[in-house]
Design a protein around this motif. Sequence first.
Motif, mmCIF file in Angstrom:
data_model
loop_
_atom_site.group_PDB
_atom_site.id
_atom_site.type_symbol
_atom_site.label_atom_id
_atom_site.label_comp_id
_atom_site.label_asym_id
_atom_site.label_seq_id
_atom_site.Cartn_x
_atom_site.Cartn_y
_atom_site.Cartn_z
ATOM 1 N N ASP A 158 0.781 -1.332 -0.100
ATOM 2 C CA ASP A 158 0.007 -0.143 -0.024
ATOM 3 C C ASP A 158 0.881 1.203 0.056
ATOM 4 O O ASP A 158 1.482 1.442 0.822
ATOM 5 N N GLU A 159 0.923 1.974 -0.999
ATOM 6 C CA GLU A 159 1.969 3.038 -1.269
ATOM 7 C C GLU A 159 1.856 4.498 -1.249
ATOM 8 O O GLU A 159 2.432 5.256 -1.011
ATOM 9 N N TYR A 160 0.312 4.786 -1.194
ATOM 10 C CA TYR A 160 -0.050 6.153 -1.420
ATOM 11 C C TYR A 160 -0.275 6.688 0.163
ATOM 12 O O TYR A 160 -0.225 6.030 1.208
ATOM 13 N N GLY A 161 -0.350 8.130 0.230
ATOM 14 C CA GLY A 161 -0.572 8.499 1.475
ATOM 15 C C GLY A 161 0.451 9.455 2.173
ATOM 16 O O GLY A 161 1.834 9.569 1.758
ATOM 17 N N THR A 162 0.302 10.165 3.212
ATOM 18 C CA THR A 162 1.183 11.026 3.981
ATOM 19 C C THR A 162 2.638 10.531 4.268
ATOM 20 O O THR A 162 3.541 11.250 4.182
ATOM 21 N N ALA A 163 2.284 9.275 4.982
ATOM 22 C CA ALA A 163 3.506 8.750 5.589
ATOM 23 C C ALA A 163 4.627 8.854 4.215
ATOM 24 O O ALA A 163 5.720 8.905 4.924
ATOM 25 N N THR A 164 4.182 8.337 3.421
ATOM 26 C CA THR A 164 5.284 7.914 2.234
ATOM 27 C C THR A 164 5.959 9.342 1.829
ATOM 28 O O THR A 164 6.885 9.554 1.709
ATOM 29 N N GLU A 165 4.789 10.407 1.747
ATOM 30 C CA GLU A 165 5.321 11.946 1.479
ATOM 31 C C GLU A 165 6.308 12.203 2.265
ATOM 32 O O GLU A 165 7.434 12.994 1.904
ATOM 33 N N THR A 166 5.907 12.081 3.445
ATOM 34 C CA THR A 166 7.060 12.850 4.617
ATOM 35 C C THR A 166 8.113 11.881 4.645
ATOM 36 O O THR A 166 9.244 12.466 4.724
ATOM 37 N N LYS A 167 8.388 10.547 4.293
ATOM 38 C CA LYS A 167 9.378 9.780 4.402
ATOM 39 C C LYS A 167 10.232 10.304 3.228
ATOM 40 O O LYS A 167 11.418 10.540 3.330
ATOM 41 N N ALA A 168 9.416 10.752 2.017
ATOM 42 C CA ALA A 168 10.229 11.064 0.928
ATOM 43 C C ALA A 168 11.188 12.523 1.117
ATOM 44 O O ALA A 168 12.386 12.411 0.741
ATOM 45 N N VAL A 169 10.308 13.373 1.843
ATOM 46 C CA VAL A 169 10.944 14.594 2.308
ATOM 47 C C VAL A 169 12.064 14.257 3.127
ATOM 48 O O VAL A 169 13.260 14.816 2.791
ATOM 49 N N ARG A 183 -10.175 18.654 -7.833
ATOM 50 C CA ARG A 183 -8.968 18.116 -8.706
ATOM 51 C C ARG A 183 -7.596 18.087 -7.943
ATOM 52 O O ARG A 183 -6.833 17.285 -8.437
ATOM 53 N N ASP A 184 -7.515 19.038 -7.148
ATOM 54 C CA ASP A 184 -6.311 19.060 -6.412
ATOM 55 C C ASP A 184 -5.984 18.153 -5.017
ATOM 56 O O ASP A 184 -5.175 17.952 -4.482
ATOM 57 N N LYS A 185 -7.083 17.282 -4.876
ATOM 58 C CA LYS A 185 -7.205 16.490 -3.909
ATOM 59 C C LYS A 185 -6.832 14.875 -4.281
ATOM 60 O O LYS A 185 -7.083 14.595 -5.367
ATOM 61 N N VAL A 186 -6.543 14.187 -3.376
ATOM 62 C CA VAL A 186 -6.509 12.556 -3.528
ATOM 63 C C VAL A 186 -7.748 11.803 -2.635
ATOM 64 O O VAL A 186 -7.974 12.386 -1.680
ATOM 65 N N PHE A 187 -7.708 10.558 -2.997
ATOM 66 C CA PHE A 187 -8.534 9.769 -2.196
ATOM 67 C C PHE A 187 -7.746 9.481 -0.844
ATOM 68 O O PHE A 187 -6.543 9.223 -1.070
ATOM 69 N N TYR A 188 -8.350 9.335 0.376
ATOM 70 C CA TYR A 188 -7.809 8.985 1.681
ATOM 71 C C TYR A 188 -7.771 7.562 1.644
ATOM 72 O O TYR A 188 -8.230 6.751 0.766
ATOM 73 N N VAL A 189 -6.516 7.267 2.253
ATOM 74 C CA VAL A 189 -5.900 5.954 2.103
ATOM 75 C C VAL A 189 -6.879 4.552 2.379
ATOM 76 O O VAL A 189 -7.122 3.737 1.757
ATOM 77 N N TRP A 190 -7.979 4.876 3.382
ATOM 78 C CA TRP A 190 -8.747 3.854 3.734
ATOM 79 C C TRP A 190 -9.657 3.551 2.630
ATOM 80 O O TRP A 190 -10.386 2.471 2.744
ATOM 81 N N PHE A 191 -10.017 4.710 1.778
ATOM 82 C CA PHE A 191 -11.045 4.363 1.213
ATOM 83 C C PHE A 191 -10.322 3.577 -0.463
ATOM 84 O O PHE A 191 -10.644 2.939 -0.935
ATOM 85 N N ASP A 192 -8.989 4.205 -0.510
ATOM 86 C CA ASP A 192 -8.169 3.764 -1.743
ATOM 87 C C ASP A 192 -7.579 2.342 -1.591
ATOM 88 O O ASP A 192 -7.447 1.461 -2.346
ATOM 89 N N ALA A 193 -7.096 2.081 -0.284
ATOM 90 C CA ALA A 193 -6.365 1.004 -0.063
ATOM 91 C C ALA A 193 -6.955 -0.338 -0.263
ATOM 92 O O ALA A 193 -6.439 -1.133 -1.187
#
Lengths: 846, 179
Positions: free
Chosen positions: A252-263, A451-461
Amino acid sequence: PPPPWSPALELDSGTVLFSPNAICQFFFLARGEEPTDLTNQWLEWEATELQPAALAALYAQLVHGRKGLEAVEVLGKLLAHIEQNLSRRGTAYLAGDTKSVADSEIGVLRGSISMTLSEACRKAADSVLMPKALLEFKSYLQKQPPPCLAMERATSNEPEEEGSEPTLTEEEITAAVDAWARGVAALPKPWQPQKPVLPVEGMRNVLITSALPYVNNVPHLGNIIGCVLSADTFARYCRLRNWNTLYVCGTDEYGTATETKAVEEGLTPQEICNKYNTIHADIYRWFDISFDYFGRTTTPYQTTIAQDIFQRLLARGFLLQDTVEQLQCEDCQRFLADRFVEGTCPFCSYEEARGDQCDKCGKLINAVELKNPQCKLCRGVPVVKPTQHLFLDLPKLEEQLEPWLEQSWATGDWTANARYITRSWIRDGLKPRCITRDLKWGTPVPLDGFRDKVFYVWFDAPIGYLSITANYTDQWERWWKNPQQVELYNFMAKDNVPFHSVIFPCSLLGADDNYTLVNHLIATEYLNYEDGKFSKSRGVGVFGDMAKDTGIPADIWRFYLLYLRPEGQDSTFSWSDLMLKNNSELLNNLGNFINRAGMFVCKFFGGTVPDMVLTPDDKRLLARVTLELHQYHQLLEKVRIRDALRCILSISRHGNQYIQVNEPWKRIKGDEKDRQRAGTVTGVAVNMASMLAVMLQPYMPSVSLAIQGQLCIPPDCFVLSHNFTCTLPPGHRVGTVSPLFQKLEHDQIEALRKRFGGGQVSGYFGAKQTPPASVTLTAPGDPQLIQELTEEVAKQGNHVRQLKANKAEKAQVDAEVAKLLELKKQLALAEGKSPEVLVPKGKRKK
Amino acid sequence: MAAAARPGPEELALLEKLLGLPKGNKYGVQGERKVPVLQTNNGPGLTGLITIAAHLVKQAKKDQLLGSTAEEKAVVQQWLEYRVTQVDGCSGKEDARIILKNLNVHLEDKVYLAGNIFTLADVLMYYGLHHVMMDLTVQEKEKYLNVSRWFNHIQHYPGVRQHLSNVIFIKNRLYTNAH
């Protein structure tokens, strides 16, 4: 202090009575009626026999959902006991001609039993008969450990001490002998599905998923047993049963945690995902997880499928719009997701609380409630801004959810915790759930204004299950939009239950496209580590990538993790227990049996399976093994993976006993009759080993393969049936037999324990101790002293063994033994145990 | 092995001796749980540890061991029941821990299980817990301080312990601030 037992009767004096029997007796005493031997006897019988049985029956019915009559079976005998006594005495009441305390107490219980019975008759009772109260009672029961009846002990934690064995009937023995004689013909042909695996008309089609691990965590042993390993074992079992099986998983790859980790790591989110996806895949490969496909959620299919489900929900009016207050960083030009904000905790004033949770007090926080919020990226001060979000209308979907759940629970196997968690979620009331987030790393929302938003992980995953399958085969809809043909099993740890039992099913029900919904939801409890929790940040515990560095083979890890699979309750990983189970169960029991069976064929019969002439004893053994095999199937069909493993071990225990009693190594040197007996015993034993290889395959695939190689088991025998049959007939040639397992040494295990942190050696409660300030070394409980003495005892023990092995003089041995005993005594004193336990008496009484 | 009381006929024999009854009762066991049965001259006999123990107490005319007031009697009954259901049903260390924890809370403000008087509940609980206490380490004994105090007291009560091993409790504090 409040009593740990309630409900209870508190008397004016402050005395608390928590036992219903004692309370009743108190009332009768207060009226001046003294207990007699007979009333005492009934009360004791009620407490020790009737109550546990009634509780077990209620539990079986309400929690395990067993059918009425099956559940109350145990009660029949007990009620008959009452009946018999009443009629034999010819009295109106249990203890004579007037009503006594015994009558009222047993009457109460009978009341609750007849309620159970009537319930069993009427299927709909759940909704008719005080549904609220019943639900509460049910949830109370679910919180209790399952009651354990003497007759039900078979599946408890430590089955090592075998009670009285069930008696075999003549029919069972005859059937076992017939099946044995039919040989390979008794087995179905192993079925090899076409690739890609697709549902087949007329077959049992099993779709298995394990919860998608979040990509930027390295999974620890708890994650592994909770999801992928449990699902893998079950998938392997299904394939051996010739069920058409597909097992998929992915990161499961999308979401805040990945973004934070990337930073943090100075990489793009995609690069982070690529890096960690490889780590996951490597770990699971090492553990020999047999995915048909291991994918990921960041694929174009994920976008198409998620957006399609979204559009369908929108079109059917299951989405709501609402305004949410959120923190925005004006410098970074973005709304800050929870983890991008830090500030002071509103509850405990901890200064580095995160936007979603405070690490210090653990409370969940709404990011806008943080005091002195800061943008984690630029340290700027964010402002509160209203922003539009989309919500899934769960309250509206509830009317579809409930009948589906009822249906799924009635026909499928949901673990008790999954049922319980789901029920409490629904009882607390479903609220609209936000499905969008102000992030960039996710599936884009295909709607103007969002359009500038994404699906939240629990809907998406969870949609990942579908998109991962789509990446495996373009005919993915034959699995996922085919509830008529497909049975879906979801494996997960219990924290993931609501997403799979409520939210995701609601999405799919609302989208209304004939989706395959979960039939069997299998949730584990938690695995703890040596008295604590696994924790990456504190470096406690064993993580997937480190397991291979321990030098312990993957199959040993698999075995131990499955042996303590937190099935029904939390369990604890412990190094010394790992060593113990490896050395006692694998080495001394299973490995020893299979090795001896194979060795006898090689040594005594030149590698050719000898002729067998079955005696009544052998036939009983065949039936006994068949019984264990049936139990194994019964448990695995209910996904009780841990319990089924015990059946394998008990078959090899029977095998060891069989060899031990018949002593083929002696008989082979005897006369014609003895040699024939040696041949029969060896032949039966090696055939048991052959079947064990198949039964073991879901648990220890490499070991299973090794046995198959050593005994040259034909590939056509690698299939599971309900028969124990002669797969290695007389004349069959075996290959080279060698030991399957290695002993784990104490030093090796201690070194690993130190390396991976965790509990100390002394005391099974893991009590923390402060070293004594002014007391000398002889103080009991000193961990250092205990450690030193333990080592000395071990050293001296080895010394004594060596002397004995070298046949040293008796006087010398005795002197060293005395030293050993003295050391042991000191150790016992240091541990604070009563020393006389260890002092040998002339004759030991058992 | 050090001497320990096995539940059933063996501890009933201990009880007989404690009560000063003459030997001669015949005991059997029944069922999978090995429930003790007392054979009597008249009638079908008595079944169950509590039932037989209470019968012996009355036979010895030591009824005060069953409590004097209605309240005491009910409390004694309750702890006897706890003994045969919880303590005897105990399997493993986790169960033992829960029992010790519960008893520790209960005994916080009491000398004996039923308050200020020594009763049959103390005797049978002592026999039932003996093997559990034997296995505790010093740290654990300190953790369940109230149970330890009570247990030590009961094992020194005249006539109770008999041939059973003396469980050692070290009374001086060996290290500071245990908790």
